[in-house]
Motif scaffolding. Structure first.
Motif, PDB file in Angstrom:
ATOM      1  N   LEU A  13      -6.986  -4.015   2.182  1.00  0.00           N
ATOM      2  CA  LEU A  13      -7.011  -5.155   3.090  1.00  0.00           C
ATOM      3  C   LEU A  13      -5.739  -5.095   3.928  1.00  0.00           C
ATOM      4  O   LEU A  13      -4.641  -4.923   3.390  1.00  0.00           O
ATOM      5  CB  LEU A  13      -7.034  -6.467   2.301  1.00  0.00           C
ATOM      6  CG  LEU A  13      -6.744  -7.735   3.102  1.00  0.00           C
ATOM      7  CD1 LEU A  13      -7.908  -8.062   4.032  1.00  0.00           C
ATOM      8  CD2 LEU A  13      -6.461  -8.893   2.174  1.00  0.00           C
ATOM      9  N   VAL A  14      -5.891  -5.214   5.231  1.00  0.00           N
ATOM     10  CA  VAL A  14      -4.767  -5.326   6.165  1.00  0.00           C
ATOM     11  C   VAL A  14      -4.927  -6.656   6.874  1.00  0.00           C
ATOM     12  O   VAL A  14      -6.001  -6.962   7.397  1.00  0.00           O
ATOM     13  CB  VAL A  14      -4.763  -4.167   7.185  1.00  0.00           C
ATOM     14  CG1 VAL A  14      -3.664  -4.373   8.221  1.00  0.00           C
ATOM     15  CG2 VAL A  14      -4.616  -2.833   6.488  1.00  0.00           C
ATOM     16  N   VAL A  15      -3.870  -7.453   6.885  1.00  0.00           N
ATOM     17  CA  VAL A  15      -3.929  -8.766   7.522  1.00  0.00           C
ATOM     18  C   VAL A  15      -2.619  -9.031   8.249  1.00  0.00           C
ATOM     19  O   VAL A  15      -1.555  -8.565   7.836  1.00  0.00           O
ATOM     20  CB  VAL A  15      -4.222  -9.882   6.485  1.00  0.00           C
ATOM     21  CG1 VAL A  15      -3.151  -9.937   5.406  1.00  0.00           C
ATOM     22  CG2 VAL A  15      -4.389 -11.239   7.156  1.00  0.00           C
ATOM     23  N   TYR A  16      -2.720  -9.751   9.348  1.00  0.00           N
ATOM     24  CA  TYR A  16      -1.566 -10.136  10.160  1.00  0.00           C
ATOM     25  C   TYR A  16      -1.362 -11.639  10.014  1.00  0.00           C
ATOM     26  O   TYR A  16      -2.317 -12.410  10.166  1.00  0.00           O
ATOM     27  CB  TYR A  16      -1.797  -9.769  11.626  1.00  0.00           C
ATOM     28  CG  TYR A  16      -2.093  -8.304  11.792  1.00  0.00           C
ATOM     29  CD1 TYR A  16      -1.066  -7.384  11.971  1.00  0.00           C
ATOM     30  CD2 TYR A  16      -3.398  -7.819  11.729  1.00  0.00           C
ATOM     31  CE1 TYR A  16      -1.328  -6.027  12.093  1.00  0.00           C
ATOM     32  CE2 TYR A  16      -3.668  -6.472  11.849  1.00  0.00           C
ATOM     33  CZ  TYR A  16      -2.635  -5.583  12.033  1.00  0.00           C
ATOM     34  OH  TYR A  16      -2.896  -4.243  12.152  1.00  0.00           O
ATOM     35  N   VAL A  17      -0.118 -12.049   9.745  1.00  0.00           N
ATOM     36  CA  VAL A  17       0.169 -13.458   9.488  1.00  0.00           C
ATOM     37  C   VAL A  17       1.546 -13.790  10.063  1.00  0.00           C
ATOM     38  O   VAL A  17       2.425 -12.912  10.093  1.00  0.00           O
ATOM     39  CB  VAL A  17       0.127 -13.740   7.957  1.00  0.00           C
ATOM     40  CG1 VAL A  17       1.194 -12.974   7.207  1.00  0.00           C
ATOM     41  CG2 VAL A  17       0.200 -15.223   7.640  1.00  0.00           C
ATOM     42  N   PRO A  18       1.760 -15.029  10.541  1.00  0.00           N
ATOM     43  CA  PRO A  18       3.110 -15.377  10.976  1.00  0.00           C
ATOM     44  C   PRO A  18       4.108 -15.070   9.847  1.00  0.00           C
ATOM     45  O   PRO A  18       3.844 -15.355   8.676  1.00  0.00           O
ATOM     46  CB  PRO A  18       3.032 -16.881  11.255  1.00  0.00           C
ATOM     47  CG  PRO A  18       1.595 -17.113  11.614  1.00  0.00           C
ATOM     48  CD  PRO A  18       0.833 -16.158  10.724  1.00  0.00           C
ATOM     49  N   THR A  19       5.232 -14.489  10.205  1.00  0.00           N
ATOM     50  CA  THR A  19       6.213 -14.062   9.210  1.00  0.00           C
ATOM     51  C   THR A  19       6.630 -15.211   8.303  1.00  0.00           C
ATOM     52  O   THR A  19       6.827 -15.019   7.100  1.00  0.00           O
ATOM     53  CB  THR A  19       7.425 -13.420   9.914  1.00  0.00           C
ATOM     54  OG1 THR A  19       6.943 -12.274  10.639  1.00  0.00           O
ATOM     55  CG2 THR A  19       8.487 -12.984   8.936  1.00  0.00           C
ATOM     56  N   ALA A  73       6.095 -13.830  15.974  1.00  0.00           N
ATOM     57  CA  ALA A  73       6.607 -12.858  15.012  1.00  0.00           C
ATOM     58  C   ALA A  73       5.661 -12.858  13.815  1.00  0.00           C
ATOM     59  O   ALA A  73       5.442 -13.901  13.185  1.00  0.00           O
ATOM     60  CB  ALA A  73       8.022 -13.235  14.583  1.00  0.00           C
ATOM     61  N   GLU A  74       5.035 -11.708  13.556  1.00  0.00           N
ATOM     62  CA  GLU A  74       4.050 -11.611  12.480  1.00  0.00           C
ATOM     63  C   GLU A  74       4.408 -10.489  11.519  1.00  0.00           C
ATOM     64  O   GLU A  74       5.181  -9.589  11.845  1.00  0.00           O
ATOM     65  CB  GLU A  74       2.642 -11.365  13.052  1.00  0.00           C
ATOM     66  CG  GLU A  74       2.093 -12.547  13.807  1.00  0.00           C
ATOM     67  CD  GLU A  74       0.672 -12.344  14.286  1.00  0.00           C
ATOM     68  OE1 GLU A  74      -0.032 -13.351  14.433  1.00  0.00           O
ATOM     69  OE2 GLU A  74       0.264 -11.186  14.519  1.00  0.00           O
ATOM     70  N   THR A  75       3.819 -10.587  10.342  1.00  0.00           N
ATOM     71  CA  THR A  75       3.964  -9.572   9.316  1.00  0.00           C
ATOM     72  C   THR A  75       2.592  -8.976   9.050  1.00  0.00           C
ATOM     73  O   THR A  75       1.618  -9.717   8.895  1.00  0.00           O
ATOM     74  CB  THR A  75       4.537 -10.172   8.018  1.00  0.00           C
ATOM     75  OG1 THR A  75       5.813 -10.737   8.312  1.00  0.00           O
ATOM     76  CG2 THR A  75       4.680  -9.133   6.927  1.00  0.00           C
ATOM     77  N   ARG A  76       2.531  -7.643   9.012  1.00  0.00           N
ATOM     78  CA  ARG A  76       1.314  -6.941   8.611  1.00  0.00           C
ATOM     79  C   ARG A  76       1.434  -6.710   7.108  1.00  0.00           C
ATOM     80  O   ARG A  76       2.396  -6.108   6.639  1.00  0.00           O
ATOM     81  CB  ARG A  76       1.202  -5.606   9.342  1.00  0.00           C
ATOM     82  CG  ARG A  76       0.031  -4.748   8.869  1.00  0.00           C
ATOM     83  CD  ARG A  76       0.047  -3.404   9.584  1.00  0.00           C
ATOM     84  NE  ARG A  76      -0.862  -2.465   8.936  1.00  0.00           N
ATOM     85  CZ  ARG A  76      -1.770  -1.750   9.578  1.00  0.00           C
ATOM     86  NH1 ARG A  76      -1.891  -1.850  10.890  1.00  0.00           N
ATOM     87  NH2 ARG A  76      -2.552  -0.918   8.923  1.00  0.00           N
TER      88      ARG A  76
END
Length: 117
Positions: A13-19, A73-76
């Motif tokens: 699973l790869v997801v992008y979310v605000p840091t 600014a997001e974290t993968r």
């Protein structure tokens, strides 16, 4: 390389979310069973980046304004999980993610070890 009989199949699973929300999302995914590898739990990989999007008419953006380009600014986050647990893992992602429409993808991975020589 053939998968040994009875070995469970895994997906990533790869997801992008605000840091600012990354730790909470990693915790929710781990609690749902993602990120288990052998005798280890809560395994994940993360990298920082910049997410870009424009909310369209009908959207209810958690961040940003309809019709205005936004940068966040997001974290993968990447985690593996047993393929049969996909609905539970994706459900946990959706429940814990702050965005109306989280950006994520899943794909099969081979985590089998080569046979010993």
């Amino acid at each position: 390389m053939a998968r040994p009989s009875g070995m469970e199949e895994f997906d990533c699973l790869v997801v992008y979310v605000p840091t600012s929300d990354a730790d909470a999302l990693r915790s929710a995914l781990a609690a749902a069973g993602a990120g288990r590898l052998g005798n280890y739990a809560a395994c994940s990989f993360s990298v920082e980046g910049m997410g870009r999007f424009t909310p369209l008419d009908g959207a209810r953006p958690a961040i940003g304004t309809i019709g205005e380009p936004e940068q966040v600014a997001e974290t993968r986050i990447e985690v593996i999980y047993p393929r049969g647990q996909r609905n539970r893992i994706v459900g946990a992602l959706i429940a814990a993610h702050p965005y109306e429409t989280p950006a994520f993808m899943t794909f099969p991975v081979d985590i089998s070890l080569p046979p010993e020589a």
